[in-house]
Write a protein that holds these residues in place. Structure first.
Motif, mmCIF file in Angstrom:
data_model
loop_
_atom_site.group_PDB
_atom_site.id
_atom_site.type_symbol
_atom_site.label_atom_id
_atom_site.label_comp_id
_atom_site.label_asym_id
_atom_site.label_seq_id
_atom_site.Cartn_x
_atom_site.Cartn_y
_atom_site.Cartn_z
ATOM 1 N N LEU A 9 5.348 10.578 3.676
ATOM 2 C CA LEU A 9 4.895 9.245 4.073
ATOM 3 C C LEU A 9 5.653 8.157 3.319
ATOM 4 C CD1 LEU A 9 1.058 9.839 4.411
ATOM 5 C CD2 LEU A 9 2.653 9.272 6.254
ATOM 6 N N ALA A 10 5.929 8.393 2.046
ATOM 7 C CA ALA A 10 6.710 7.424 1.271
ATOM 8 C C ALA A 10 8.113 7.283 1.844
ATOM 9 C CB ALA A 10 6.765 7.841 -0.194
ATOM 10 N N GLU A 13 7.882 5.323 5.033
ATOM 11 C CA GLU A 13 7.667 3.905 4.726
ATOM 12 C C GLU A 13 8.969 3.237 4.266
ATOM 13 O OE1 GLU A 13 4.410 0.952 2.721
ATOM 14 O OE2 GLU A 13 4.219 3.098 2.394
ATOM 15 N N LYS A 14 9.775 3.977 3.518
ATOM 16 C CA LYS A 14 11.063 3.439 3.072
ATOM 17 C C LYS A 14 11.997 3.205 4.261
ATOM 18 C CE LYS A 14 14.944 4.457 0.036
ATOM 19 N NZ LYS A 14 15.570 5.450 -0.852
ATOM 20 N N PRO A 17 9.802 0.279 7.021
ATOM 21 C CA PRO A 17 8.869 -0.522 6.226
ATOM 22 C C PRO A 17 8.002 -1.473 7.043
ATOM 23 C CG PRO A 17 11.112 -1.304 5.921
ATOM 24 C CD PRO A 17 11.198 -0.032 6.720
ATOM 25 N N SER A 18 8.537 -2.075 8.077
ATOM 26 C CA SER A 18 7.718 -3.044 8.819
ATOM 27 C C SER A 18 6.583 -2.351 9.563
ATOM 28 C CB SER A 18 8.583 -3.866 9.776
ATOM 29 O OG SER A 18 9.206 -3.036 10.731
ATOM 30 N N MET A 20 5.233 0.722 8.871
ATOM 31 C CA MET A 20 4.290 1.347 7.942
ATOM 32 C C MET A 20 3.516 0.289 7.150
ATOM 33 S SD MET A 20 4.341 4.437 8.722
ATOM 34 C CE MET A 20 3.346 5.140 7.403
ATOM 35 N N GLY A 21 4.153 -0.836 6.847
ATOM 36 C CA GLY A 21 3.431 -1.931 6.189
ATOM 37 C C GLY A 21 2.337 -2.480 7.089
ATOM 38 N N ARG A 24 -0.490 0.031 7.199
ATOM 39 C CA ARG A 24 -1.331 -0.048 6.002
ATOM 40 C C ARG A 24 -2.255 -1.264 6.057
ATOM 41 N NH1 ARG A 24 -0.322 3.912 2.609
ATOM 42 N NH2 ARG A 24 1.756 4.801 2.449
#
Length: 112
Positions: A9-10, A13-14, A17-18, A20-21, A24
């Motif tokens: 998941l990290a 997200e990397k 990012p948009s 996954m952000g 969240r």
């Protein structure tokens, strides 16, 4: 959460990012106290993840429900709703994974 899922998941997200952000942010908004409290919402998430048969999701939601003070009985009732919607495959899924998480919880060993 299993380390490999956390790492995956990290990584996602990397790379994304948009999305996954935003995810969240949606997660935070959808799970915080509102008209329904966070525990009730977590129990709903137990039922939905069981019906969808997402093992890592279900395991995390059961742990989260317990952390928010949900009882074994409340979690099992949520599973009952999932079984109503998902039928036999969801019953088998809950028997394997939901019960495993409940048994791992402090005081989780119950006689059948």
């Amino acid at each position: 959460m299993k380390p490999e899922l956390k790492d995956a998941l990290a990584s996602l997200e990397k790379e994304l990012p948009s999305v996954m952000g935003a995810f969240r942010g949606l997660q935070a908004a959808a799970t915080s106290d509102g008209v329904l409290d966070a525990k009730t919402k977590k129990l709903m998430m137990v039922a939905v993840t069981a019906a969808l048969r997402c093992e890592p999701c279900l395991r995390e939601q059961v742990k989260g429900a317990l952390q928010l003070g949900a009882s074994r009985e409340e979690i099992l009732e949520a599973a009952g709703v999932a079984i109503l919607i998902g039928g036999g495959p969801t019953a088998a899924y809950c028997a394997l994974y939901l019960m495993d998480e409940l048994e791992k919880a402090p005081g989780g060993q119950h006689e059948v």
